[in-house]
Design a protein around this motif. Structure first.
Motif, PDB file in Angstrom:
ATOM      1  N   VAL A   1       0.834  -1.205   0.000  1.00  0.00           N
ATOM      2  CA  VAL A   1       0.000   0.000   0.000  1.00  0.00           C
ATOM      3  C   VAL A   1       0.871   1.257   0.000  1.00  0.00           C
ATOM      4  O   VAL A   1       0.670   2.187  -0.791  1.00  0.00           O
ATOM      5  CB  VAL A   1      -0.947  -0.013   1.213  1.00  0.00           C
ATOM      6  CG1 VAL A   1      -1.665   1.307   1.326  1.00  0.00           C
ATOM      7  CG2 VAL A   1      -1.948  -1.134   1.080  1.00  0.00           C
ATOM      8  N   LEU A   2       1.886   1.263   0.879  1.00  0.00           N
ATOM      9  CA  LEU A   2       2.755   2.440   0.937  1.00  0.00           C
ATOM     10  C   LEU A   2       3.470   2.661  -0.384  1.00  0.00           C
ATOM     11  O   LEU A   2       3.586   3.784  -0.873  1.00  0.00           O
ATOM     12  CB  LEU A   2       3.786   2.266   2.054  1.00  0.00           C
ATOM     13  CG  LEU A   2       3.246   2.417   3.469  1.00  0.00           C
ATOM     14  CD1 LEU A   2       4.340   2.183   4.478  1.00  0.00           C
ATOM     15  CD2 LEU A   2       2.674   3.817   3.639  1.00  0.00           C
ATOM     16  N   ASN A   3       3.933   1.550  -0.976  1.00  0.00           N
ATOM     17  CA  ASN A   3       4.644   1.684  -2.247  1.00  0.00           C
ATOM     18  C   ASN A   3       3.735   2.171  -3.360  1.00  0.00           C
ATOM     19  O   ASN A   3       4.164   2.926  -4.230  1.00  0.00           O
ATOM     20  CB  ASN A   3       5.278   0.349  -2.625  1.00  0.00           C
ATOM     21  CG  ASN A   3       6.704   0.270  -2.153  1.00  0.00           C
ATOM     22  OD1 ASN A   3       7.572   0.931  -2.696  1.00  0.00           O
ATOM     23  ND2 ASN A   3       6.935  -0.481  -1.113  1.00  0.00           N
ATOM     24  N   SER A   4       2.481   1.697  -3.319  1.00  0.00           N
ATOM     25  CA  SER A   4       1.545   2.176  -4.347  1.00  0.00           C
ATOM     26  C   SER A   4       1.344   3.672  -4.218  1.00  0.00           C
ATOM     27  O   SER A   4       1.275   4.394  -5.221  1.00  0.00           O
ATOM     28  CB  SER A   4       0.195   1.482  -4.210  1.00  0.00           C
ATOM     29  OG  SER A   4       0.360   0.105  -4.340  1.00  0.00           O
ATOM     30  N   ALA A   5       1.277   4.130  -2.963  1.00  0.00           N
ATOM     31  CA  ALA A   5       1.125   5.566  -2.755  1.00  0.00           C
ATOM     32  C   ALA A   5       2.337   6.309  -3.305  1.00  0.00           C
ATOM     33  O   ALA A   5       2.221   7.329  -3.979  1.00  0.00           O
ATOM     34  CB  ALA A   5       0.945   5.858  -1.276  1.00  0.00           C
TER      35      ALA A   5
ATOM     36  N   GLU B   1     -13.825  10.034  -7.218  1.00  0.00           N
ATOM     37  CA  GLU B   1     -12.673  10.398  -8.039  1.00  0.00           C
ATOM     38  C   GLU B   1     -13.118  11.020  -9.354  1.00  0.00           C
ATOM     39  O   GLU B   1     -12.463  11.914  -9.884  1.00  0.00           O
ATOM     40  CB  GLU B   1     -11.817   9.158  -8.337  1.00  0.00           C
ATOM     41  CG  GLU B   1     -11.149   8.563  -7.137  1.00  0.00           C
ATOM     42  CD  GLU B   1     -10.005   9.423  -6.637  1.00  0.00           C
ATOM     43  OE1 GLU B   1      -9.822  10.525  -7.162  1.00  0.00           O
ATOM     44  OE2 GLU B   1      -9.316   8.992  -5.711  1.00  0.00           O
ATOM     45  N   LEU B   2     -14.236  10.511  -9.865  1.00  0.00           N
ATOM     46  CA  LEU B   2     -14.689  11.007 -11.174  1.00  0.00           C
ATOM     47  C   LEU B   2     -15.039  12.488 -11.120  1.00  0.00           C
ATOM     48  O   LEU B   2     -14.881  13.197 -12.115  1.00  0.00           O
ATOM     49  CB  LEU B   2     -15.899  10.182 -11.636  1.00  0.00           C
ATOM     50  CG  LEU B   2     -16.428  10.491 -13.028  1.00  0.00           C
ATOM     51  CD1 LEU B   2     -15.363  10.218 -14.068  1.00  0.00           C
ATOM     52  CD2 LEU B   2     -17.662   9.675 -13.329  1.00  0.00           C
TER      53      LEU B   2
ATOM     54  N   THR C   1      -6.644  17.016  -3.472  1.00  0.00           N
ATOM     55  CA  THR C   1      -7.829  16.185  -3.295  1.00  0.00           C
ATOM     56  C   THR C   1      -7.548  14.742  -3.664  1.00  0.00           C
ATOM     57  O   THR C   1      -8.085  13.830  -3.055  1.00  0.00           O
ATOM     58  CB  THR C   1      -9.001  16.717  -4.131  1.00  0.00           C
ATOM     59  OG1 THR C   1      -8.531  16.961  -5.444  1.00  0.00           O
ATOM     60  CG2 THR C   1      -9.531  18.003  -3.560  1.00  0.00           C
ATOM     61  N   PHE C   2      -6.669  14.548  -4.641  1.00  0.00           N
ATOM     62  CA  PHE C   2      -6.380  13.165  -5.040  1.00  0.00           C
ATOM     63  C   PHE C   2      -5.598  12.446  -3.942  1.00  0.00           C
ATOM     64  O   PHE C   2      -5.914  11.317  -3.586  1.00  0.00           O
ATOM     65  CB  PHE C   2      -5.601  13.142  -6.353  1.00  0.00           C
ATOM     66  CG  PHE C   2      -5.502  11.788  -6.969  1.00  0.00           C
ATOM     67  CD1 PHE C   2      -6.581  11.244  -7.638  1.00  0.00           C
ATOM     68  CD2 PHE C   2      -4.349  11.053  -6.881  1.00  0.00           C
ATOM     69  CE1 PHE C   2      -6.508   9.993  -8.199  1.00  0.00           C
ATOM     70  CE2 PHE C   2      -4.261   9.793  -7.442  1.00  0.00           C
ATOM     71  CZ  PHE C   2      -5.338   9.271  -8.106  1.00  0.00           C
ATOM     72  N   THR C   3      -4.585  13.117  -3.412  1.00  0.00           N
ATOM     73  CA  THR C   3      -3.823  12.505  -2.321  1.00  0.00           C
ATOM     74  C   THR C   3      -4.744  12.174  -1.159  1.00  0.00           C
ATOM     75  O   THR C   3      -4.689  11.077  -0.592  1.00  0.00           O
ATOM     76  CB  THR C   3      -2.721  13.464  -1.848  1.00  0.00           C
ATOM     77  OG1 THR C   3      -2.041  13.955  -2.986  1.00  0.00           O
ATOM     78  CG2 THR C   3      -1.745  12.766  -0.944  1.00  0.00           C
TER      79      THR C   3
ATOM     80  N   LEU D   1     -11.199  10.692   7.876  1.00  0.00           N
ATOM     81  CA  LEU D   1     -11.354  12.117   8.172  1.00  0.00           C
ATOM     82  C   LEU D   1     -10.445  12.958   7.278  1.00  0.00           C
ATOM     83  O   LEU D   1     -10.849  14.016   6.780  1.00  0.00           O
ATOM     84  CB  LEU D   1     -11.032  12.379   9.644  1.00  0.00           C
ATOM     85  CG  LEU D   1     -11.130  13.853  10.044  1.00  0.00           C
ATOM     86  CD1 LEU D   1     -12.571  14.272  10.104  1.00  0.00           C
ATOM     87  CD2 LEU D   1     -10.457  14.128  11.363  1.00  0.00           C
ATOM     88  N   ILE D   2      -9.216  12.466   7.059  1.00  0.00           N
ATOM     89  CA  ILE D   2      -8.295  13.239   6.204  1.00  0.00           C
ATOM     90  C   ILE D   2      -8.902  13.396   4.812  1.00  0.00           C
ATOM     91  O   ILE D   2      -8.918  14.490   4.235  1.00  0.00           O
ATOM     92  CB  ILE D   2      -6.928  12.534   6.130  1.00  0.00           C
ATOM     93  CG1 ILE D   2      -6.232  12.617   7.479  1.00  0.00           C
ATOM     94  CG2 ILE D   2      -6.057  13.174   5.061  1.00  0.00           C
ATOM     95  CD1 ILE D   2      -4.956  11.822   7.561  1.00  0.00           C
TER      96      ILE D   2
END
Lengths: 551, 530
Positions: free
Chosen positions: A480-484, B152-153, B181-183, B239-240
């Motif tokens: 998961v971390l790597n995908s991020a 996402e869309l 917003t994507f992160t 929440l983030i």
């Protein structure tokens, strides 16, 4: 064996057809001339330099079709060293699909000069040189597709091998052909260098693997996978011969799947080769390595669900591989190298999943699910990884694609191609609802469902829970971390395509067949992520893995 | 009449917009095409508005929105999209989502109307239509995977709206918008996946993974997540994701940039509906699934809400850019939503819901005004121009109404929301209420000073001061389409200020039902008085 026969026929056709001509043989002492067809001045049709490509396309389509039709065929054995079952058929189908895409996509790659452009004697002084160079170019067409079909033969045969020796021979057949394909791109000095590097490192890896195989032979007296499996079961403790043998074979296959630290030649090879070939290396060739891992690691050494000796090693390899791949990709300025490193990272994800199979705490069903996930990932990788390389191949038709700057403003120059590329990188990153997400989710699910239940549910704070959970869980966290992490460089490709100024407003080369291949990849990337197509594919993969696991 | 209206209002806009975006590649002249495609887009969006309005009046589905216990209404027969991992197409609406759905269908035609003559019209209006489908999809989907996909869309059309039709700094703004917003939503995805992996096997059959993305199952099975610490962690991840969308301090910095650069319609939808997605998702997923964590983190919610409220209002006072000021006032008002939820009172949560709705009408009006100001005066600087009441009386009237509504004048929609939240806050936290109340004074200060600087004050009683950007030309008043859009929004602001119970009843029923269902038990176990 139908697809293999078709490929063999195709191979012969590619050798023979361009040589067909009006040569006649005069019977001695008579004036009767018998046409022998081979040699003489060639017919217009057979001498068409695009002919080999057409034959190769046709061969691969027919082989793919027959492979698809035979996918649920009942298992049959050939000569004691090959077995045709749905597992091998399925992977053959995948290899053939990848090769068909590559074959279609290479139509515009090599300079195929039709005869019409051969200059007349009176045109200029260096007519002869030009004639020769055209002829050589056109001969190269034949060479290229012969090699491609050889790769296909090696790959499809290796899916069926039940004998270690046969397995290695088939892998080598495919590998040696890919070494030449990497170096084939002679217009550019990097091609030869890449091919040489890849060849040297690859043959060292193969040599180590074969040495490991000989140790296994020394230990059990046979190379048949079933006998090896029985000997492994009946072994008391760990025999050093067997352990070293398996370890050395891991090195060979680790090179094939480009796992760190055996991946160092891969980025050079990928960036030096023509993009279509790089795509082939990153998908089909990698899948071949994983298939060998399935056969050797999973089938020989995990017979009864106890912890395998290679589990820890593979887990560490997996984390190193994915992290190294992603970090290196982050700093790459060459999109081909970036994709190469991303392919290293993907190898890491899949190795992590396989490591769980060896953990001994997963049930047979869970193992089957994990292997299904890995196989499915290998399948869909063909779509979006190869697709991404094909987009670079389209850029290469104008001599570009080696620097990130060449992607600048692609969105303005060609929105559809840029959109497809964006789709591919998103799928590589694993963004829902694309197929890359589905496969990655299945792999993570495999790891988590095996390991997360080991965490103590009574602990209140997160630290004590984390201490109680099986270390395998951290493989999932690492993925998961790597995908991020990987999102950053994947999105960067998207950003430069849409937001940087292009160096030229000129639209890309038409190259209809290459475009068709790209759009097919893009469409299937979506379809395999959601809806009935993905379901069918997943079912097929799942039943094939069952035939491997529960035979 | 329509058997599955929610699917229709989600899919039809998406399908039509895709067709309109792709077809021009094939044929047609640009001019006629732009006209045809905006007419089609407008027609489709009006049809959607008609459907949701008929749903509200019970013509379709005959739903009693005030009945909390009936759960989701207008549900469809779920069918599998990806059976192997348990993804379904499953829609439904309740009193939490329905006002948002109606608001979306309302704002889409209005924002199209306001930018009726946008450049590259053959792309602009279809993109807004795509936005409609994506936004409604977020509010109606009862499957977490589909929810996330729509979530996402929504980025895609908004991103292009800012990128293509934005102001001078559009590249920077759209990138920042996208990255933030994507992160955040990827972080949210991690939380969703953890929830997914703990859904029980029995809940779904026929999946390979043995889990399901069904939202109600995921929410109900959150107790299976081992250790309270992990549940808190998942809650924080969610929440983030939601707080960035809302946005709350300290992850709000994308909003002012995006708003200033976005075209008017983009700003209207961004402020009107997209920000509400955060609050909606927070209530629908984070609070429903993890009531204990929510109760445990009430101080955090109060801190975030208070920080957004005070900081947003404080920064507003220093703004000279009209859109930036309105953007920060959005941050400030979104802070009130967190405060409303943190009260754990039916009144407070209902107030938060009404705030979502009221702000969804008022802020589009404010942005429409700011957009029209930019359009006709070619500047957004407050104070570069004085006395627009003289030059553009309609614009001045709308500006005045919007600002008054935003600062919470009684009998306008914003007042109802603010006053209920503050009452609930007082009931829960006593004299702490002074801080938000005093902030409302700051709000009044910045709106009233800006009003004085732009609308009224004029050194010369006949002309006022005109900005340099006009190069000596006389400004015109707003055009018919801008005006009609603003009139509708202004009328609704007054309507919901005088008759808030149109939506208030269902919201307060939902809030008390929700509170009893999910939160009371958690509050007792955490020792918070209900």
């Amino acid at each position: 064996m139908m697809p293999e026969l078709i490929m063999l026929l195709g191979l012969i056709a590619i050798v023979v057809v361009p040589n067909l001509g009006d040569a006649k043989f005069r019977l001695p002492l008579t004036s009767v001339r018998v046409p022998v067809l081979l040699g003489g001045s060639r017919f217009d049709l057979t001498n068409d330099p695009r002919m080999p490509n057409r034959i190769s396309n046709l061969t691969f389509s027919l082989a793919l079709l027959s492979s698809l039709l035979l996918i649920s065929e009942s298992p049959s054995e050939v000569g004691g060293i090959l077995v045709v079952d749905s597992f091998s058929r399925l992977f053959s189908t995948m290899f053939l699909a990848a090769l068909l895409l590559v074959s279609i996509a290479t139509t515009h790659r090599l300079p195929a000069k039709t005869n019409a452009h051969i200059p007349k004697e009176s045109d200029s002084e260096n007519v002869f040189d030009r004639k020769i160079s055209i002829l050589i170019d056109n001969r190269r067409q034949v060479d290229f597709y012969i090699l491609l079909i050889m790769v296909g033969l090696g790959m499809t045969m290796m899916t069926m091998a039940t004998n270690l020796f046969m397995l290695i021979v088939c892998i080598e057949l495919a590998s040696l052909s890919t070494y030449v394909l990497v170096a084939f791109h002679k217009e550019d000095g990097t091609g030869g260098e890449a091919g040489a590097k890849y060849f040297i490192v690859g043959s060292v890896a193969s040599a180590i693997g074969i040495y490991g195989m000989s140790l296994l032979y020394l230990w059990s007296g046979s190379l048949d996978l079933e006998i090896l499996r029985q000997s492994w079961l009946s072994m008391e403790g760990i025999d050093p011969f067997a352990a070293f043998g398996i370890g050395m074979m891991l090195v060979a296959f680790g090179f094939k799947v480009s796992a760190a630290p055996f991946h160092l030649a891969a980025p050079d090879a990928y960036s030096g080769a023509a993009s279509q070939v790089s795509g082939l290396l990153a998908t089909a060739s990698k899948a071949m390595g994983f298939l060998a891992l399935f056969r050797v690691l999973v089938m020989i050494t995990v017979p009864d669900g106890s912890e395998a000796i290679w589990m820890i090693a593979l887990g560490i390899f997996a984390i190193v591989t994915m992290t190294w791949g992603n970090l290196a990709a982050l700093t790459s300025e060459n999109p081909k190298r970036m994709l190469a490193y991303s392919s290293v990272a993907h190898a890491g994800y899949m190795l992590a999943a396989i490591a769980v199979v060896g953990s001994g705490i997963s049930s047979v069903d869970q193992n089957a699910i994990i292997l299904t996930a890995v196989s499915f990932h290998l399948f869909v990788l063909v779509l979006f990884k190869l697709g991404a390389f094909l987009v670079l191949a389209l850029l290469e038709t104008e001599g570009k694609g080696h620097e990130i700057e060449h992607l600048y403003g692609l969105g303005r120059r060609d929105p559809l191609i840029a959109g497809s590329m964006f789709l591919f990188v998103l799928s590589l990153a694993g963004v829902p609802p694309l197929s890359g997400f589905l496969s990655k989710l299945l792999m993570i699910n495999g790891i988590v469902s095996t390991s997360a239940s080991t965490g103590s549910s009574s602990s209140v704070d997160i630290v004590s829970w984390a201490e109680s959970v099986d270390p395998l869980f951290w493989l999932a966290a690492a993925i998961v971390l790597n995908s991020a992490l990987s999102l950053f460089y994947y999105l960067r490709i998207g950003l430069v395509m849409f937001f940087e100024e292009p160096s030229t407003e000129k639209s890309l080369k038409a190259a209809p067949s290459l475009r068709m291949a790209i759009f097919a990849c893009a469409l299937l990337t979506v379809l395999c992520g959601i809806g009935p197509v993905s379901e069918w594919l997943l079912d097929t993969v799942s039943s094939a893995i069952d035939s491997l696991m529960y035979e | 009449m329509i058997s599955d209206p929610l699917t229709v209002i989600t899919i039809v806009p998406l399908a039509v917009s895709l067709a309109l975006l792709i077809l021009p590649k094939i044929s047609g002249s640009a001019e006629g095409l732009a006209r045809a495609s905006r007419a089609i887009s407008m027609g489709v969006s009006l049809a959607m508005l008609a459907i949701t309005t008929m749903i509200f009046f019970g013509e379709i589905g005959n739903v009693d929105w005030t009945d909390y216990n009936s759960g989701y209404s207008l549900t469809n027969d779920a069918f599998s999209l990806i059976p192997s991992i348990g993804v379904q197409w499953k829609v439904g609406a309740d009193a939490l989502s329905f006002p948002m759905i109606w608001l979306t269908t309302l704002l889409i035609p209005i924002s199209m109307l306001v930018e009726w003559d946008a450049k590259k019209g053959h792309l602009f209006h279809p993109l807004i239509l795509m936005m409609e489908g994506a936004l409604i999809g977020v509010f109606v989907s009862l499957d977490m995977f589909v929810f996330y996909a729509f979530w996402e869309l929504t980025l895609v059309p908004m991103f292009f709206l800012i990128m293509v039709w934005g102001g001078e700094d559009r590249k920077y703004a759209s990138m920042k918008f996208f990255i933030y917003t994507f992160t955040a939503s990827v972080i949210m995805l991690v939380g969703i996946l953890v929830m997914y992996f703990y859904t029980p096997d029995v809940a779904s059959s026929g999946t390979i993974t043995g889990h399901t993305f069904d939202m109600s199952v995921m929410i109900a099975s959150s107790d299976y997540i081992p250790s309270e610490g992990l549940r808190h962690l998942v809650w924080l991840l969610l929440l983030i994701g939601f707080a960035t969308k809302m946005p709350s301090v300290p992850v709000h910095t994308w909003l002012p940039d995006a708003h200033v650069q976005a075209p008017t319609a983009g700003s209207m939808l961004l402020a009107g509906v997209m920000l509400k997605m955060g609050a909606y998702g927070f209530l629908r997923i984070a609070v429903s699934a993890f009531p204990e964590s929510t109760v445990a983190f009430i101080p955090l919610l109060i801190f975030l809400g208070m920080a957004s409220l005070v900081y947003g209002a404080w920064v507003c006072m220093g703004q000279t850019n009209l859109k930036r000021m309105v953007a920060y006032s959005s941050v400030s008002h979104m802070g009130l939503i967190f405060l409303g939820i943190a009260t754990m009172q039916p009144l407070g949560i209902a107030g938060a819901l009404f705030m979502m709705f009221a702000h969804g009408i008022i802020s589009p009006l404010l942005f429409a005004v700011a957009g029209a100001f930019k359009h006709h005066y070619h500047t957004l600087e407050i104070g570069s121009m004085r006395g627009i009441a003289h030059h553009s009386p309609w614009l001045a009237a709308h500006m005045m109404l919007g600002w008054m509504a935003s600062l919470g004048l009684p009998l306008l929609a914003g007042f109802v929301a603010e006053v209920t939240i503050l009452i609930a806050f007082w009931m829960s936290f006593g004299w702490l209420v002074l801080l938000p109340t005093l902030t409302l004074i700051i709000t009044a200060v910045y709106y009233l000073t800006s009003m004085q600087k732009t609308i009224f004050e004029s050194n010369d009683p006949h002309h006022g001061i005109l900005p340099d950007t006009l190069h000596g030309e006389d400004p015109r008043d707003i055009s018919w389409h801008e005006n009609s859009g603003m009139i509708i929004l202004g009328a609704l602001t007054i309507l919901f200020g005088i008759l808030p119970f149109i939506f208030w009843d269902m919201m307060s029923e939902w809030s008390s039902g929700f509170l009893i269902d999910t939160l009371v038990e958690a509050m007792q176990s955490e020792g918070v008085k209900p």
